[in-house]
Design an enzyme around this catalytic site. Structure first.
Site, mmCIF file in Angstrom:
data_model
loop_
_atom_site.group_PDB
_atom_site.id
_atom_site.type_symbol
_atom_site.label_atom_id
_atom_site.label_comp_id
_atom_site.label_asym_id
_atom_site.label_seq_id
_atom_site.Cartn_x
_atom_site.Cartn_y
_atom_site.Cartn_z
ATOM 1 N N LYS A 216 -1.976 2.761 8.927
ATOM 2 C CA LYS A 216 -1.673 3.368 8.536
ATOM 3 C C LYS A 216 -1.491 4.702 9.973
ATOM 4 C CE LYS A 216 0.289 2.889 4.482
ATOM 5 N NZ LYS A 216 -0.494 1.498 3.334
ATOM 6 N N TRP B 136 -0.530 5.514 -6.318
ATOM 7 C CA TRP B 136 -2.416 4.973 -5.793
ATOM 8 C C TRP B 136 -3.110 5.261 -6.848
ATOM 9 C CZ3 TRP B 136 -1.362 -0.095 -3.831
ATOM 10 C CH2 TRP B 136 0.128 -0.282 -2.482
ATOM 11 N N ASP C 259 -9.067 8.506 -1.729
ATOM 12 C CA ASP C 259 -8.597 7.564 -0.520
ATOM 13 C C ASP C 259 -7.445 8.908 0.363
ATOM 14 O OD1 ASP C 259 -7.642 5.988 -0.303
ATOM 15 O OD2 ASP C 259 -6.449 4.921 -2.020
HETATM 16 N N1 PLP Z 1 -4.345 3.343 -0.988
HETATM 17 C C1 PLP Z 1 -3.072 4.215 -0.323
HETATM 18 C C2 PLP Z 1 -3.195 5.516 -0.782
HETATM 19 C C3 PLP Z 1 -2.049 2.923 0.028
HETATM 20 O O1 PLP Z 1 -0.673 3.766 0.492
HETATM 21 C C4 PLP Z 1 -2.013 1.818 0.605
HETATM 22 C C5 PLP Z 1 -1.620 0.564 0.206
HETATM 23 O O2 PLP Z 1 -0.204 1.575 0.852
HETATM 24 C C6 PLP Z 1 -3.281 1.790 -0.609
HETATM 25 C C7 PLP Z 1 -4.172 1.926 -1.522
HETATM 26 C C8 PLP Z 1 -4.019 -0.096 -0.858
HETATM 27 O O3 PLP Z 1 -3.824 -0.594 0.780
HETATM 28 P P1 PLP Z 1 -3.765 -1.898 0.892
HETATM 29 O O4 PLP Z 1 -2.963 -2.877 0.535
HETATM 30 O O5 PLP Z 1 -4.329 -2.175 1.718
HETATM 31 O O6 PLP Z 1 -4.590 -2.564 -0.492
#
Ligand code: PLP
Length: 363
Positions: free
Chosen positions: A194, A101, A170
């Site tokens: 989550k 991520w 994040d």
């Molecule tokens: N950041 C983290 C730590 C994630 O676990 C995720 C998705 O699982 C995201 C970003 C991306 O999120 P989204 O699917 O809502 O764009």
């Protein structure tokens, strides 16, 4: 995985019952939140209540704004540089890349400025490079990291020190799983799906002095200043997801808040890591002990790189017991036990029991 997160969130029985009761008739007004105008006073009360609950649960200081946006965590991979990389003339940002991520976020940010990864590239995402080895740039507009790498199970149990440079995190997969000192951050963002609700809404907590520096290319819906001025209502927000978040936040508050969530999440993750550690190499978690995630426990079955036959057997057996979504992310394979807030101690014990039984049968 995401669907499981969604369903886990709504198994919080109070949430489910409340949402069910109010699904067709919110608060006796004769319409559902699903059909309510986002400009109505009733929705205004919902969004304001959600914000004040969040402020209370995370002790958010007054000089921080809270936004409820669309576009997910991935939308924020773009919104963060679009709003913040112009904070300083050089348009540089430092990224700490400890998993999928943060790697994705760094790649997206490259479109808008100079991105530097502050440590040598890692062969595998199983640790956090020693902070004393990071080469942070004092002229960077911000330092970015992902607090819990959902795919790789790497979690920061400390807040990075940036010598005054704005810190961005994040927290999509560990938001409200523990207390956080918001005052150490310039910006925190988290998708709700989550730990705090269902897919559709992303929370952004941003220090107010960082507003108003968006690049001219920044799409207006991603412009934090515009959204702050409009109380997240520049355009239609994800009303129902915000309403569900409101109910989940009430559930968290009624269950002891972030301190209680942390205690529970420590307990739950220790139960699974203890089984792994006591298995004599039958279960293998590749992540360094110091940064093992309390939310996502990745592990292989049978040997270090996983035994295909045993892993399939493990998943089939788990599924028969009603334990689903234990398969690891396709990019890493193996297993991943996600232990978000809505997973109970009993659920976790059931998985640990199954792991011990499976070990006895197959080692
Ligand atoms: N950041 C983290 C730590 C994630 O676990 C995720 C998705 O699982 C995201 C970003 C991306 O999120 P989204 O699917 O809502 O764009």
């Amino acid at each position: 995985h995401v669907y499981l997160n969604f369903w886990l969130a709504i198994i919080c029985i109070l949430v489910l019952l409340q949402a069910q009761k109010e699904l067709l008739d919110y608060n006796g007004i004769g319409v559902s939140v699903l059909e309510m105008s986002h400009r109505s006073s009733d929705f205004n009360k919902i969004i304001n209540k959600t914000e004040s609950l969040l402020r209370e649960l995370l002790n958010i200081p007054d000089n921080y704004k809270v936004l409820f946006l669309q576009g997910g965590g991935s939308g924020q991979f773009s919104a963060v540089p679009l709003n913040l990389i112009g904070l300083k003339e050089d348009r540089c940002a430092d990224y700490i890349v400890t998993g999928t991520w943060s790697a994705k976020a760094a790649k997206e940010a490259e479109k808008y400025g100079k991105v530097r990864v502050v440590h040598p590239k890692m062969d595998s995402y199983t640790k956090i490079p020693e902070p004393s080895s990071w080469t942070l740039n004092p002229s960077a507009s911000y330092v970015y990291y992902c607090c819990n790498e959902t795919v790789h199970g790497v979690e920061y149990h400390f807040t990075p020190e940036t010598n005054g440079v704005v810190l961005v995190s994040d927290m999509s997969s560990n938001f409200l799983s523990r207390p956080v000192d918001v005052s150490k951050f310039g910006l925190i963002f988290a998708g709700a799906q989550k730990n705090v609700g269902c897919a559709g809404v992303t929370v952004v907590i941003v220090r107010e002095d960082l507003l108003g520096h968006a690049l001219k290319e920044c799409p207006i819906v991603l412009d934090y200043k515009v959204q702050v001025e409009m109380n997240s209502l520049y355009n239609t927000p994800p009303c129902f997801s915000i309403y569900i978040m409101n109910l989940v936040l009430e559930w968290i508050k009624n269950n002891g808040g972030s301190v209680a969530m942390e205690k529970l999440n420590k307990q739950k993750s220790s139960i699974i890591y203890d089984v792994i550690n006591a298995s004599n190499g039958f279960y293998v978690c590749p992540v360094d002990t110091a940064c093992r995630s309390r939310m996502n426990v990745p592990f292989r079955v049978g040997k270090k790189d996983g035994d295909d036959t045993l892993e399939k057997k493990f998943l089939d057996g788990a599924s028969k017991l009603g334990m689903i979504s234990l398969k690891g992310h396709r990019s890493v394979g193996g297993m991943r036990a996600s232990l978000y807030n809505a997973v109970t101690l009993e659920d976790t014990e059931a998985l640990a029991d199954y792991m011990r039984e499976f070990l006895k049968e197959h080692q």
